[in-house]
Write a protein that holds these residues in place. Sequence first.
Motif, PDB file in Angstrom:
ATOM      1  N   VAL A 170     109.893  -1.119  70.314  1.00 15.13           N
ATOM      2  CA  VAL A 170     110.280  -1.689  69.013  1.00 15.13           C
ATOM      3  C   VAL A 170     111.640  -2.384  69.104  1.00 15.13           C
ATOM      4  O   VAL A 170     111.879  -3.348  68.387  1.00 15.13           O
ATOM      5  N   TRP A 173     110.423  -5.422  70.098  1.00 17.42           N
ATOM      6  CA  TRP A 173     109.190  -5.795  69.400  1.00 17.42           C
ATOM      7  C   TRP A 173     108.190  -6.433  70.365  1.00 17.42           C
ATOM      8  O   TRP A 173     107.757  -7.567  70.180  1.00 17.42           O
ATOM      9  N   PHE A 251     108.632   9.816  64.307  1.00 15.30           N
ATOM     10  CA  PHE A 251     108.668   8.447  64.816  1.00 15.30           C
ATOM     11  C   PHE A 251     107.367   8.128  65.558  1.00 15.30           C
ATOM     12  O   PHE A 251     106.680   7.137  65.247  1.00 15.30           O
ATOM     13  N   TYR A 255     104.098   6.279  63.859  1.00 12.00           N
ATOM     14  CA  TYR A 255     103.637   5.008  64.434  1.00 12.00           C
ATOM     15  C   TYR A 255     102.116   5.017  64.568  1.00 12.00           C
ATOM     16  O   TYR A 255     101.442   4.078  64.129  1.00 12.00           O
ATOM     17  N   ARG A 258     100.497   5.011  60.921  1.00 17.97           N
ATOM     18  CA  ARG A 258     100.704   3.973  59.915  1.00 17.97           C
ATOM     19  C   ARG A 258     100.965   2.569  60.444  1.00 17.97           C
ATOM     20  O   ARG A 258     100.927   1.611  59.672  1.00 17.97           O
ATOM     21  N   ALA A 259     101.260   2.433  61.734  1.00 20.04           N
ATOM     22  CA  ALA A 259     101.639   1.096  62.205  1.00 20.04           C
ATOM     23  C   ALA A 259     100.818   0.597  63.385  1.00 20.04           C
ATOM     24  O   ALA A 259     100.582  -0.611  63.514  1.00 20.04           O
ATOM     25  N   LEU A 262      98.124  -2.034  62.951  1.00 17.99           N
ATOM     26  CA  LEU A 262      98.553  -3.408  62.652  1.00 17.99           C
ATOM     27  C   LEU A 262      98.731  -4.191  63.950  1.00 17.99           C
ATOM     28  O   LEU A 262      98.393  -5.372  64.028  1.00 17.99           O
ATOM     29  N   PHE A 263      99.304  -3.522  64.959  1.00 17.88           N
ATOM     30  CA  PHE A 263      99.563  -4.212  66.227  1.00 17.88           C
ATOM     31  C   PHE A 263      98.284  -4.378  67.041  1.00 17.88           C
ATOM     32  O   PHE A 263      98.081  -5.412  67.669  1.00 17.88           O
ATOM     33  N   CYS A 266      96.340  -7.249  65.510  1.00 20.43           N
ATOM     34  CA  CYS A 266      96.963  -8.551  65.760  1.00 20.43           C
ATOM     35  C   CYS A 266      96.856  -8.935  67.229  1.00 20.43           C
ATOM     36  O   CYS A 266      96.523 -10.072  67.582  1.00 20.43           O
TER      37      CYS A 266
END
Lengths: 315, 315
Positions: A170, A173, A251, A255, A258-259, A262-263, A266
């Motif tokens: 991160v 990124w 953390f 991840y 919830r995240a 998304l990655f 994409c």
Amino acid sequence: MKCRVCKAPAVIDVRRHNANFCQPHFLKLCRDQVGKAIDQFAMLSPGERVLVAVSGGKDSLALWDVLLDLGYETDGLYVGLGIGDYSESSADYARAFAEDRDRRLVEVDLRETHGYDIPTGAKSARRAPCSVCGISKRHVFDRAALDGGYDALATGHNLDDEAAVLFGNVLRWETEYLARQQPVLPARDGFPRKIKPLIRLGERETAAYCILRGIDYEVEECPMAAGNKHLGYKEALNAVETTSPGSKQQFYFGYLERAAALFTACEGESADGIALAPCANCGAPTPGEVCAFCRLAERAARTQAVAAPVRKAAS
Amino acid sequence: MKCRVCKAPAVIDVRRHNANFCQPHFLKLCRDQVGKAIDQFAMLSPGERVLVAVSGGKDSLALWDVLLDLGYETDGLYVGLGIGDYSESSADYARAFAEDRDRRLVEVDLRETHGYDIPTGAKSARRAPCSVCGISKRHVFDRAALDGGYDALATGHNLDDEAAVLFGNVLRWETEYLARQQPVLPARDGFPRKIKPLIRLGERETAAYCILRGIDYEVEECPMAAGNKHLGYKEALNAVETTSPGSKQQFYFGYLERAAALFTACEGESADGIALAPCANCGAPTPGEVCAFCRLAERAARTQAVAAPVRKAAS
């Protein structure tokens, strides 16, 4: 300080869980957390054969021990990296563990099998040793797991490792790496399934597990890793963890919950366009003609072949 | 140590840019970076009227100074938080700056206008002072900018601030906050446009800017912020920055470039379903009947009104 479960004198506190444990209940906690990770992320089914990548350190030996205890059919895989005394003593710990439990330890020595070791490979490739080590181990792990017909390859990455890798990803990124940072990578053409069953345990816990189980392990850190960024990320997260216990777990698992999707969504779109074909040299899947590992091994061989004459000419 | 631009003796090194600067070129760098941020994120158009939220500290006074220098029509806004000597001396710095430049300083005292200050508000709400301060300032900022007919409200958040907030948001994967962490929030019904023109400058640079420009500012940190998580996040990032200069900039701008859109897209869908209506008390947009600020002010008023009799009854 009393055990949260049985109120007997505790031998360890786990601040993240705000609890203390006696020896038997701490060992049970470790097993339970590994079992929970395996179930939560569908890492393994009962009866599957697992190849455990062991370095001789606390994490991988603790992992092997717990997997045996949970009843999985496991063998070990030790990769000889050629990092002087460190590699020799690490190998001894891995061998002793396997012998003690009468389990098979597959050994692959980088120099014998591929003609280079980490110090020479890093010099030839002009890359950081940790980067060369990563490429090398991934290749050997994949090949050994496929050749041996194992259902999965397990590595000893713990919560601290994964949180530090996530922090590095991160900080820059690195969306492609973020998309792939999963506790399980399913098998696909030319790659074995890869699992990280220790993600619910911190490195302090795997060390304590080994000590309490009487497992001797390599205590030294790899001398080539000193000062690398990964260790800096660990230190930064440790500072946060000290004031807010549970931060690393929040953390990393936050991840995943919830995240990560998304990655992967994409990056999945762009990754779909990249075709993998067998490496012209070793057959491993690669987007190029020759895979990164074979390019590295080839360059190391070439550099070593010419090293002596070049040095003479220069002097 | 020589200036990168003119080779004159340098007064400051900026490790992130791997460069040193003399006084005039450092001041130019600061102005250029603010101008670049304004252009890059379309924060302001020429001739727009800006209300600058000033605390009396280095960041907000440097911001006001640079915006004046860049030719924007600006007034200042100072909010009296009632944090003892700290607030009194901060106000003096803000007033002196405004008087010096013959600019208007709008002053809003929390206790006079809303019946509480940060210490009493935090006690009444049983919340951390920094949280109460955030709610209070946001409300006062929004209202003052709208009432004064300003085109935008500018705050002095610098790169260190934004990187630390981002770190806190990813540590907990607060997807809603991540979606909103933008250098510009466009005006919408009941909210002014909000801009952060200092995001390309670190706090070491804003401090140096003030010193070199002869701007006196409040050097003390807010006494109520000591030990808060935000400062811990700053320290952790500072440790990373020391070994890898540029990490914070890469972290924050990498987020804006490669990840922010994923969170705004995902949160936008859920946010679209939430209708905002005017707060029954103050008219500010809120998802509830009464906004968070009015609930806080009301609770503080009630607690203070009953504090004395309750204490007597208890003794």
